[in-house]
Design an enzyme around this catalytic site. Structure first.
Site, PDB file in Angstrom:
ATOM      1  N   SER A 126       0.812  -1.213   0.000  1.00  0.00           N
ATOM      2  CA  SER A 126       0.000   0.000   0.000  1.00  0.00           C
ATOM      3  C   SER A 126       0.848   1.266   0.000  1.00  0.00           C
ATOM      4  CB  SER A 126      -0.935   0.016   1.216  1.00  0.00           C
ATOM      5  OG  SER A 126      -1.859  -1.038   1.170  1.00  0.00           O
ATOM      6  N   GLY A 135      -4.419  -2.011  -0.675  1.00  0.00           N
ATOM      7  CA  GLY A 135      -3.631  -1.706  -1.860  1.00  0.00           C
ATOM      8  C   GLY A 135      -3.409  -0.217  -2.013  1.00  0.00           C
ATOM      9  N   GLY A 159      -2.975   3.611  -4.176  1.00  0.00           N
ATOM     10  CA  GLY A 159      -3.605   4.375  -5.238  1.00  0.00           C
ATOM     11  C   GLY A 159      -4.941   4.974  -4.855  1.00  0.00           C
ATOM     12  N   CYS A 210      -9.178  -1.940   3.998  1.00  0.00           N
ATOM     13  CA  CYS A 210      -8.433  -0.796   3.468  1.00  0.00           C
ATOM     14  C   CYS A 210      -8.925  -0.423   2.068  1.00  0.00           C
ATOM     15  CB  CYS A 210      -6.938  -1.098   3.513  1.00  0.00           C
ATOM     16  SG  CYS A 210      -5.927   0.408   3.523  1.00  0.00           S
ATOM     17  N   PHE A 211      -8.160  -0.702   1.023  1.00  0.00           N
ATOM     18  CA  PHE A 211      -8.625  -0.420  -0.330  1.00  0.00           C
ATOM     19  C   PHE A 211      -9.925  -1.172  -0.594  1.00  0.00           C
ATOM     20  CE2 PHE A 211      -7.948  -0.147  -5.044  1.00  0.00           C
ATOM     21  CZ  PHE A 211      -7.722   1.217  -5.110  1.00  0.00           C
ATOM     22  N   GLN A 247     -12.819   0.833   0.539  1.00  0.00           N
ATOM     23  CA  GLN A 247     -13.152   1.899  -0.402  1.00  0.00           C
ATOM     24  C   GLN A 247     -13.871   1.337  -1.637  1.00  0.00           C
ATOM     25  OE1 GLN A 247      -9.204   3.445  -0.927  1.00  0.00           O
ATOM     26  NE2 GLN A 247      -9.077   4.120   1.209  1.00  0.00           N
ATOM     27  N   ASN A 269      -3.100   2.524   7.209  1.00  0.00           N
ATOM     28  CA  ASN A 269      -2.293   3.048   6.111  1.00  0.00           C
ATOM     29  C   ASN A 269      -3.240   3.423   4.976  1.00  0.00           C
ATOM     30  OD1 ASN A 269      -0.536   3.674   4.073  1.00  0.00           O
ATOM     31  ND2 ASN A 269       0.101   1.578   3.683  1.00  0.00           N
ATOM     32  N   GLY A 285      -4.727   7.008   2.608  1.00  0.00           N
ATOM     33  CA  GLY A 285      -4.788   8.428   2.314  1.00  0.00           C
ATOM     34  C   GLY A 285      -6.102   8.839   1.704  1.00  0.00           C
ATOM     35  N   PHE A 286      -7.006   7.866   1.473  1.00  0.00           N
ATOM     36  CA  PHE A 286      -8.330   8.127   0.939  1.00  0.00           C
ATOM     37  C   PHE A 286      -9.358   7.532   1.895  1.00  0.00           C
ATOM     38  CE2 PHE A 286      -5.474   8.262  -2.625  1.00  0.00           C
ATOM     39  CZ  PHE A 286      -5.965   9.272  -3.440  1.00  0.00           C
ATOM     40  N   HIS A 316      -6.221  -2.192   9.281  1.00  0.00           N
ATOM     41  CA  HIS A 316      -5.550  -3.461   9.017  1.00  0.00           C
ATOM     42  C   HIS A 316      -5.677  -4.413  10.209  1.00  0.00           C
ATOM     43  CE1 HIS A 316      -3.249  -2.472   5.268  1.00  0.00           C
ATOM     44  NE2 HIS A 316      -3.621  -1.257   5.656  1.00  0.00           N
ATOM     45  N   GLU A 322      -5.048  -7.519  10.300  1.00  0.00           N
ATOM     46  CA  GLU A 322      -3.992  -8.546  10.374  1.00  0.00           C
ATOM     47  C   GLU A 322      -2.827  -8.063  11.232  1.00  0.00           C
ATOM     48  OE1 GLU A 322      -2.464  -5.693   7.625  1.00  0.00           O
ATOM     49  OE2 GLU A 322      -4.424  -6.635   7.755  1.00  0.00           O
TER      50      GLU A 322
END
Length: 390
Positions: free
Chosen positions: A60, A241, A243, A269-270, A273, A311, A313-314, A359, A361
C-alpha cells in the site's frame, strides 16, 4: 519512482549529503540513508514506534515517501520472518536518528544495508518532527530526495518534484498485485475456501485466514467474477492496496458481481473503499491520511474502542448518522475513527458483506481487531449456500 542509483553508500560517518525537497518549496538537508540517488513520491508520515519492516514491505506504500515520526529507527535490524511481501515498496524513507548497530536475536542485516540492497533512497539526520508538523498543516504532497556528492541546485530539484505524478488519480493496484494466482492452504482442518482479490495484499492477511481453517486462493487484481467463482468460494475477500480508489472501476464492477450473488464478503483498506464505491458512495482524499499502529477506532456495532493499524490516504464518503439504501440493501457505517470521524468500516444489513478501512492482520500489532477474521468466518458459517456460487 527511483532513479540514478549510485551503487554502494559510504560508511555512516562519511555518508553523502542528501536533500529533501517538498513541492511547496520547503527544503531539509541531511545525510544519505540507504541507496544514494534520486527518488520521488508522495510525502506521508507514519506514527508507529515499531514495525518498520512491515511498513516498508506493505504494498500500500507504493510510490510514497514515508517519514517516521519515531526518532530512532533500525534498532532491531532486518530479519527474514517479518516482511509482508517480497520487496520494499516505499519510494523513499525518512528517519531522524538511524541505529548505528542493530541488536536483535533475529536480525540478519542492518536496515541501512537492506535499503541500499533494494535500491531505496532515503535521508537521515533531519528534523522529522518539523517535517511531520508541516505535512499535518499543509497536507501530504509530492516530495523528492536527492543524495550524492554532486547535487543539482535547489531550483532544479524543486522543478523535478513538481513534475512528478500525484497520488490523486493514480491507478496502482495492478503494479503491486500478484500476476499469477496462488493458494495459501488452511492450517489444520480445512473449513472454508476464500477467493482473495489481490489489490496489494499483505502476507499476514491470508495467514490470519489460514489460522482459522480457511484455504485462500489469492487472485490477481485483474481477476473477473468468473475467475472468483471458478474456485467455488464460500467467501470473497478484497485486500488493501495503493492508489486512488476513484480509478478502481474494474474492482468495483467485480465486487458488484459478488454482491449480486450474496456471497459472504470482507474487505480491508482499499477493499473498504471498493465496497463504498460498489454501494454508491463516493471517496475523497484525506489531508494527510492515517498511518501507524496507534489509531483509535470505535466498532459502532459493539461500542468497543480498538487501537488499530492504518495506512490510507483516501476515505469513503458515507453518512455517519443514518442507514443508507443501496442497490444491495441497507448499509451503515460500522466503524469510525475517534480522532476525526473518518469512516473506518461499512456493513450491509440485508446480506453478509462488511469491510474496514484499517488493518486487522496487524503483524506488528496491535491485535485488537483480529476478531474481524472471526466475524468473516461466522458469516460463512451461517450464510445460505444457495446463491453463493455460480
Amino acid at each position: 519512482m527511483t532513479t540514478s542509483i549510485q551503487g554502494t553508500a559510504s560508511p555512516r560517518h562519511k555518508a553523502a549529503p542528501a536533500v529533501l525537497v517538498l513541492e511547496d518549496g520547503r527544503i531539509f538537508h541531511g545525510r544519505a540513508y540507504g541507496a544514494v540517488g534520486v527518488t520521488f513520491g508522495e510525502a506521508v508520515f507514519s506514527t508507529g514506534m515499531t514495525g518498520y519492516q512491515e511498513t516498508l514491505t506493505d504494498p500500500s506504500y507504493h510510490r510514497q515517501v514515508v517519514v517516521m515520526t519515531a526518532p530512532h529507527v533500525g534498532n532491531t535490524g532486518v530479519n527474514d520472518e517479518d516482511p509482508e511481501s517480497k520487496q520494499i515498496w516505499v519510494a523513499g524513507y525518512v528517519v531522524r536518528d538511524p541505529a548505528r548497530v542493530p541488536s536483535n536475536w533475529r536480525s540478519r542485516r542492518s536496515l541501512d544495508d537492506e535499503l541500499r540492497h533494494q535500491g531505496v533512497v532515503g535521508i537521515s539526520g533531519i528534523d522529522t518532527r518539523a517535517l511531520t508538523r508541516h505535512l499535518r498543516e499543509r497536507g501530504a504532497m509530492r516530495v523528492g530526495i536527492f543524495s550524492g556528492n554532486a547535487l543539482p541546485d535547489e531550483g532544479t530539484m524543486l522543478a523535478e518534484v513538481r513534475q512528478a505524478p500525484e497520488m490523486k488519480g493514480a491507478d496502482l493496484s495492478a503494479e503491486v498485485a500478484t500476476k499469477e494466482a496462488y493458494v495459501v492452504p488452511a492450517i489444520g482442518t480445512k473449513k472454508f475456501t476464500v477467493a482473495a482479490v489481490d489489490l496489494g495484499i499483505k502476507g499476514m492477511t491470508p495467514h490470519r485466514m489460514a489460522e482459522r481453517g480457511i484455504e485462500v486462493h489469492v487472485l490477481p487484481a485483474t481477476a473477473s467474477v468468473d475467475d472468483i467463482y471458478a474456485v467455488n468460494p464460500d467467501g470473497v475477500f478484497f485486500s488493501n492496496g495503493p492508489g486512488d480508489p476513484a480509478t478502481a472501476d474494474h474492482a468495483v464492477s467485480v465486487m458488484q458481481g459478488v454482491l449480486e450473488r450474496k456471497t459472504p464478503l470482507f474487505g480491508i483498506c482499499f477493499g473498504n473503499q471498493i465496497l463504498g464505491r460498489a454501494l454508491g458512495f463516493g471517496t475523497y482524499k484525506l489531508k494527510y491520511g492515517h498511518r501507524g499502529i496507534n489509531q483509535p477506532v470505535q466498532d459502532r456495532t459493539t461500542g468497543k474502542v480498538e487501537v488499530t493499524a492504518h495506512n490510507h490516504g483516501f476515505a469513503v464518503d458515507a453518512p455517519l448518522d443514518k442507514v443508507s439504501d443501496t442497490p444491495y440493501g441497507r448499509a451503515e457505517v460500522s466503524h469510525v475513527c475517534l480522532n476525526d470521524n473518518v469512516v473506518e468500516g461499512l456493513q450491509l444489513l440485508d446480506q453478509p458483506a462488511f469491510s474496514v478501512q484499517y488493518h486487522p492482520e496487524a503483524a506488528a500489532g496491535p491485535h485488537d481487531a483480529a476478531y474481524l477474521f472471526d466475524r468473516f468466518t461466522s458469516l460463512m458459517s451461517t450464510a445460505p449456500m444457495e446463491g453463493q456460487r455460480a
